[in-house]
Scaffold this motif. Structure first.
Motif, PDB file in Angstrom:
ATOM      1  N   ALA A 539    -100.700 -21.006  48.612  1.00 37.52           N
ATOM      2  CA  ALA A 539    -102.116 -20.794  48.272  1.00 37.52           C
ATOM      3  C   ALA A 539    -102.809 -22.144  48.369  1.00 37.52           C
ATOM      4  N   LEU A 540    -104.079 -22.120  48.713  1.00 33.57           N
ATOM      5  CA  LEU A 540    -104.833 -23.360  48.905  1.00 33.57           C
ATOM      6  C   LEU A 540    -105.576 -23.749  47.637  1.00 33.57           C
ATOM      7  N   ALA A 541    -105.705 -25.062  47.453  1.00 34.60           N
ATOM      8  CA  ALA A 541    -106.635 -25.600  46.467  1.00 34.60           C
ATOM      9  C   ALA A 541    -107.877 -25.999  47.257  1.00 34.60           C
ATOM     10  N   CYS A 542    -108.811 -25.088  47.295  1.00 37.01           N
ATOM     11  CA  CYS A 542    -109.953 -25.316  48.178  1.00 37.01           C
ATOM     12  C   CYS A 542    -111.213 -24.764  47.530  1.00 37.01           C
ATOM     13  N   GLU A 543    -112.216 -25.614  47.441  1.00 38.35           N
ATOM     14  CA  GLU A 543    -113.491 -25.183  46.884  1.00 38.35           C
ATOM     15  C   GLU A 543    -114.260 -24.478  47.996  1.00 38.35           C
ATOM     16  N   ARG A 544    -114.499 -23.197  47.798  1.00 41.11           N
ATOM     17  CA  ARG A 544    -115.015 -22.415  48.931  1.00 41.11           C
ATOM     18  C   ARG A 544    -116.393 -22.867  49.399  1.00 41.11           C
ATOM     19  N   THR A 545    -117.275 -23.190  48.462  1.00 39.49           N
ATOM     20  CA  THR A 545    -118.632 -23.542  48.894  1.00 39.49           C
ATOM     21  C   THR A 545    -118.717 -24.982  49.393  1.00 39.49           C
ATOM     22  N   HIS A 546    -117.753 -25.799  49.002  1.00 39.02           N
ATOM     23  CA  HIS A 546    -117.735 -27.191  49.480  1.00 39.02           C
ATOM     24  C   HIS A 546    -116.315 -27.556  49.917  1.00 39.02           C
ATOM     25  N   PRO A 547    -115.815 -26.907  50.958  1.00 40.66           N
ATOM     26  CA  PRO A 547    -114.433 -27.177  51.360  1.00 40.66           C
ATOM     27  C   PRO A 547    -114.230 -28.614  51.819  1.00 40.66           C
ATOM     28  N   GLU A 548    -115.313 -29.266  52.246  1.00 40.59           N
ATOM     29  CA  GLU A 548    -115.165 -30.659  52.706  1.00 40.59           C
ATOM     30  C   GLU A 548    -114.680 -31.567  51.574  1.00 40.59           C
ATOM     31  N   ARG A 549    -114.864 -31.124  50.314  1.00 43.35           N
ATOM     32  CA  ARG A 549    -114.408 -31.950  49.190  1.00 43.35           C
ATOM     33  C   ARG A 549    -112.888 -31.899  49.043  1.00 43.35           C
ATOM     34  N   SER A 550    -112.279 -30.835  49.568  1.00 45.53           N
ATOM     35  CA  SER A 550    -110.825 -30.710  49.408  1.00 45.53           C
ATOM     36  C   SER A 550    -110.077 -30.757  50.739  1.00 45.53           C
ATOM     37  N   CYS A 551    -110.792 -30.869  51.863  1.00 44.06           N
ATOM     38  CA  CYS A 551    -110.136 -30.916  53.180  1.00 44.06           C
ATOM     39  C   CYS A 551    -110.496 -32.237  53.859  1.00 44.06           C
ATOM     40  N   GLN A 552    -109.503 -32.891  54.390  1.00 41.79           N
ATOM     41  CA  GLN A 552    -109.747 -34.152  55.107  1.00 41.79           C
ATOM     42  C   GLN A 552    -109.464 -33.925  56.588  1.00 41.79           C
ATOM     43  N   LEU A 553    -110.444 -34.194  57.430  1.00 43.09           N
ATOM     44  CA  LEU A 553    -110.284 -34.021  58.873  1.00 43.09           C
ATOM     45  C   LEU A 553    -109.601 -35.243  59.467  1.00 43.09           C
ATOM     46  N   ILE A 554    -108.614 -35.003  60.318  1.00 39.10           N
ATOM     47  CA  ILE A 554    -107.925 -36.105  60.998  1.00 39.10           C
ATOM     48  C   ILE A 554    -107.981 -35.836  62.501  1.00 39.10           C
ATOM     49  N   ALA A 555    -108.500 -36.816  63.244  1.00 33.58           N
ATOM     50  CA  ALA A 555    -108.580 -36.680  64.702  1.00 33.58           C
ATOM     51  C   ALA A 555    -107.391 -37.409  65.330  1.00 33.58           C
ATOM     52  N   HIS A 556    -106.645 -36.684  66.158  1.00 35.39           N
ATOM     53  CA  HIS A 556    -105.458 -37.275  66.783  1.00 35.39           C
ATOM     54  C   HIS A 556    -105.707 -37.661  68.241  1.00 35.39           C
ATOM     55  N   GLY A 557    -106.859 -37.281  68.776  1.00 35.01           N
ATOM     56  CA  GLY A 557    -107.143 -37.564  70.185  1.00 35.01           C
ATOM     57  C   GLY A 557    -106.689 -36.428  71.083  1.00 35.01           C
ATOM     58  N   MET A 558    -107.296 -36.340  72.248  1.00 30.63           N
ATOM     59  CA  MET A 558    -106.960 -35.263  73.180  1.00 30.63           C
ATOM     60  C   MET A 558    -105.548 -35.455  73.713  1.00 30.63           C
ATOM     61  N   THR A 559    -104.873 -34.338  73.961  1.00 32.74           N
ATOM     62  CA  THR A 559    -103.490 -34.374  74.427  1.00 32.74           C
ATOM     63  C   THR A 559    -103.365 -33.576  75.721  1.00 32.74           C
ATOM     64  N   ALA A 560    -102.207 -33.668  76.345  1.00 34.91           N
ATOM     65  CA  ALA A 560    -101.999 -32.964  77.613  1.00 34.91           C
ATOM     66  C   ALA A 560    -102.019 -31.449  77.414  1.00 34.91           C
ATOM     67  N   VAL A 561    -101.488 -30.971  76.303  1.00 38.75           N
ATOM     68  CA  VAL A 561    -101.468 -29.518  76.027  1.00 38.75           C
ATOM     69  C   VAL A 561    -102.090 -29.323  74.643  1.00 38.75           C
ATOM     70  N   PRO A 562    -103.418 -29.267  74.573  1.00 39.12           N
ATOM     71  CA  PRO A 562    -104.041 -29.218  73.245  1.00 39.12           C
ATOM     72  C   PRO A 562    -103.699 -27.948  72.470  1.00 39.12           C
ATOM     73  N   PHE A 563    -103.495 -26.835  73.169  1.00 35.36           N
ATOM     74  CA  PHE A 563    -103.167 -25.602  72.461  1.00 35.36           C
ATOM     75  C   PHE A 563    -101.648 -25.499  72.278  1.00 35.36           C
ATOM     76  N   SER A 564    -101.126 -26.435  71.487  1.00 35.06           N
ATOM     77  CA  SER A 564     -99.711 -26.434  71.132  1.00 35.06           C
ATOM     78  C   SER A 564     -99.598 -27.101  69.771  1.00 35.06           C
ATOM     79  N   PRO A 565     -98.562 -26.765  68.991  1.00 28.26           N
ATOM     80  CA  PRO A 565     -98.449 -27.386  67.663  1.00 28.26           C
ATOM     81  C   PRO A 565     -98.360 -28.906  67.764  1.00 28.26           C
TER      82      PRO A 565
END
Ligand SMILES: [Zn+2]
Length: 643
Positions: A539-565
């Motif tokens: 289960a997530l600990a996530c504030e629904r109206t302000h999810p940005e407060r509990s989620c941190q975005l991380i950019a890894h850069g474009m990859t050769a096969v972006p649609f892969s884990p």
């Protein structure tokens, strides 16, 4: 609309697709199409008897829909990539079909030994769609006369033997190509034939006006069939062109809302395994329905062109479509689940009418329709990224990287779209014209892109989200437009008051460790089970109206096969707790605990990646109590989702 009501003419469409080949993929989209060409779709005619020995090319194997389905995807793939190897295959198939047209005009083998169908219009309807694309790419003069002769033959057949079975449910597929021929020939008898097809076909407007398929269906019927339904989404839009009855046009939105309300999934799809199956995210959706919903939306973008259709189109294309293939596109699933915690041959499957192997990855799990039909997804998405407007302009439906070369107001124009969208917020558009040429550029600004900006040499300004932004000017030389579409993290409240997390057009899902085990077939087109190697019951600990407060975005850069884990260009870091009592049922994620939930387990950091990058995942999450109760109006949400 320039014609009188009553079906004597077709309405003009507000947007016209560019002829196949004028839009070329680039960047990640080019690599995705190349993966498809190098994977199963580009080799299916070499390794799968139902295409390799199809009756459509003189063989004795399945001679009904599978060859046509494959052709409908390989043709746009071949011409979008300008791939000689694929074009040789396409030419062979098209020659085989056109040179064996029967004296009476019928196309194809006529009889299918596998199912016993004789002179069934349904598979021919797929071939007609394929041939119209071929003609636009090649200008082959044989195509139009062949289609005219077929429709004359069909007119005689329908007078004796009305549409039945699949052809009755999928009657709109015949109309697509019939309208295409009519627009070339203006032959009025074609519109009379269209009226006959409407009268004999299943009436999907009535179906949705009196919709009774509101629950998970327990028996297989044509009416509740997920692929029939996905194809039918374009039905009201196509009938509107002939009837000019505003009720048909208005039926599009209510049809989509009805499916969302009773069977909607977070990916923009509806469930069906393979009949409509309710909102449970463990249930599943057939791949054929994914590609057919996309194609229906592409038809509707042209026929009626409303912005909400484009947002759904992107949502399905960037989430449901890539998720259902292995990253190398050699294996696919029949059914994908939103909460897909394992893909195994189940002795007690959750599916309504599908078999034990419906969600493994493989050559032809459950049934071979998706094997043949899946190829149309990415190529047709590419071919519809931009369309032409009546005043000689160009309109953007989605911003995947591509290059367009076309003629506007008599001048050759090139438009280059450089971006990593949907993994990036910025899009660089370069319009190149050797001679000055005036035309409008229409930029779709998604509703989620609050604060979107357009920057040109004259400066930068904010543009309205959820609307078109029109740039009318005289273009000359190379002119650059920078578009920024801000993506904020948002939540949706879903089944059992769960939460899903999205950012821009991408839905995010829990990344699970995965173990692939070959259970059959031969490489490279083997069959695989996929099991999680890390826990899934979070289960997530996530504030629904302000999810940005509990989620941190991380950019890894474009990859050769972006649609892969491993290649996911973006991830979200969030906290969660395990729910030990949440177990597997029917070898799928069991009943989704009703949120808010509590857990005595410790908090753990979780990584979410775009849904389309996952093979096993969780995407509709229970929400932990403290965080969930911060949402305003929770009681109302609970009562709404309590069913
Ligand atoms: Zn299928």
């Amino acid at each position: 609309m320039k014609s009188a009501p009553g079906g004597n003419q077709l309405t003009e469409t507000p947007f016209r697709p560019l002829p196949l080949g004028q839009i070329r993929p680039s960047g990640w989209l080019l690599r995705q199409l190349q993966l498809q060409a190098d994977g199963l779709v580009g080799h299916l005619d070499e390794c799968w008897p139902d295409v390799a020995q199809s009756g459509w090319i003189g063989g004795t194997a399945e001679s009904w829909e599978r060859g046509p389905y494959w052709l409908d995807g390989i043709i746009p793939l071949a011409f979008l990539l300008d791939d000689t190897r694929l074009k040789v295959k396409v030419d062979f198939w098209v020659d085989a079909i056109l040179t064996t047209q029967r004296e009476d005009g019928w196309l194809g083998p006529g009889h299918d030994p596998t199912y016993g169908y004789t002179d069934d219009p349904w598979p021919v309807a797929i071939v007609l769609k394929a041939l119209t694309q071929y003609q636009e790419a090649t200008h082959d003069p044989r195509v139009l006369p062949a289609l005219l002769r077929f429709f004359q033959c069909l007119q005689q057949q329908l007078a004796q033997r009305p549409l039945q079975s699949w052809a009755r449910m999928r009657c709109t597929e015949l109309l697509l190509s019939l309208y295409w021929v009519y627009e070339y020939t203006q032959a009025s008898w074609l519109l009379a034939l269209a009226t006959t097809i409407q009268a004999q076909g299943y009436n999907w407007v009535e179906h949705f006006a009196h919709f009774t398929w509101t629950d998970r269906q327990s028996t297989w019927t044509h009416e509740a069939h997920v692929v029939n339904t996905a194809m039918a989404i374009k039905y009201p839009g196509l009938w509107y062109r002939l009837s000019q009855d505003i009720r048909h046009r208005e039926a599009i939105a209510s049809l989509i809302e009805t499916l969302d309300h009773f069977h909607g999934q977070v990916t923009g799809m509806f469930s069906g395994d393979e009949v409509l199956a309710g909102k449970n995210p463990s249930q599943g959706t057939e791949l054929c329905a994914v590609v057919e919903y996309l194609f229906s939306l592409e038809v509707l973008l042209s026929a009626v062109g409303t912005l909400d259709l484009a947002e759904r189109w992107e949502r399905i294309a960037f989430n449901a479509l890539p998720a259902t293939f292995s990253p190398d596109m050699w294996a696919h699933q029949y059914d994908q689940q939103v909460n897909q915690v394992q893909c195994v041959v189940a002795d007690d499957p959750i599916y309504t009418t599908n078999g034990a192997d419906a969600n493994i990855f493989g050559l032809a799990p459950n049934f071979g329709c998706c094997t043949a039909n899946m190829g149309q997804g990415w190529p047709k998405f590419t071919a519809h990224l931009w369309m032409r407007t009546p005043e000689e302009g160009l309109a953007a439906w989605s911003y995947a990287p591509c290059q367009i070369t076309t003629t506007l107001s008599g001048q050759q124009v090139r438009l280059t779209v450089e971006t990593e969208y949907p993994f990036s917020e910025t899009i660089r558009l370069t319009v190149s014209a050797e001679q000055p040429v005036s035309f409008p550029l229409h930029l779709r600004i998604p509703s989620w892109a609050q604060g979107a900006t357009v920057q040109t040499a004259e400066g930068q300004h904010t543009v309205q989200a959820g609307n078109w932004y029109r740039m009318e000017r005289t273009w000359v030389g190379n002119e650059t437009v920078m578009l920024t579409l801000p993506m904020v993290i948002q939540t949706q409240t879903r089944y059992h008051n769960s939460a899903s997390i999205e950012r821009g057009p991408l839905v995010y899902a829990l990344r699970l460790g995965e173990a692939w085990k070959q259970i059959g077939g031969v490489l490279p087109h083997a069959d695989w089970e996929v099991r999680p190697t890390t826990p899934w019951k979070y289960a997530l600990a996530c504030e629904r109206t302000h999810p940005e407060r509990s989620c941190q975005l991380i950019a890894h850069g474009m990859t050769a096969v972006p649609f892969s884990p491993q290649g996911a260009p973006l991830s979200l870091r969030v906290q969660g707790k395990q729910l030990p009592n949440w177990t597997l049922e029917h070898q799928a994620a069991g009943s989704l605990p009703f949120s808010p939930v509590s857990s005595e387990e410790p908090f753990q950091p979780l990584e979410l990646i775009p849904y389309g990058c996952t093979n096993v995942r969780l995407a509709e999450f229970p929400v932990l109590e403290d965080e969930a109760t911060k949402r305003n109006g929770l009681d109302e949400q609970i009562s709404r989702y309590q069913t």
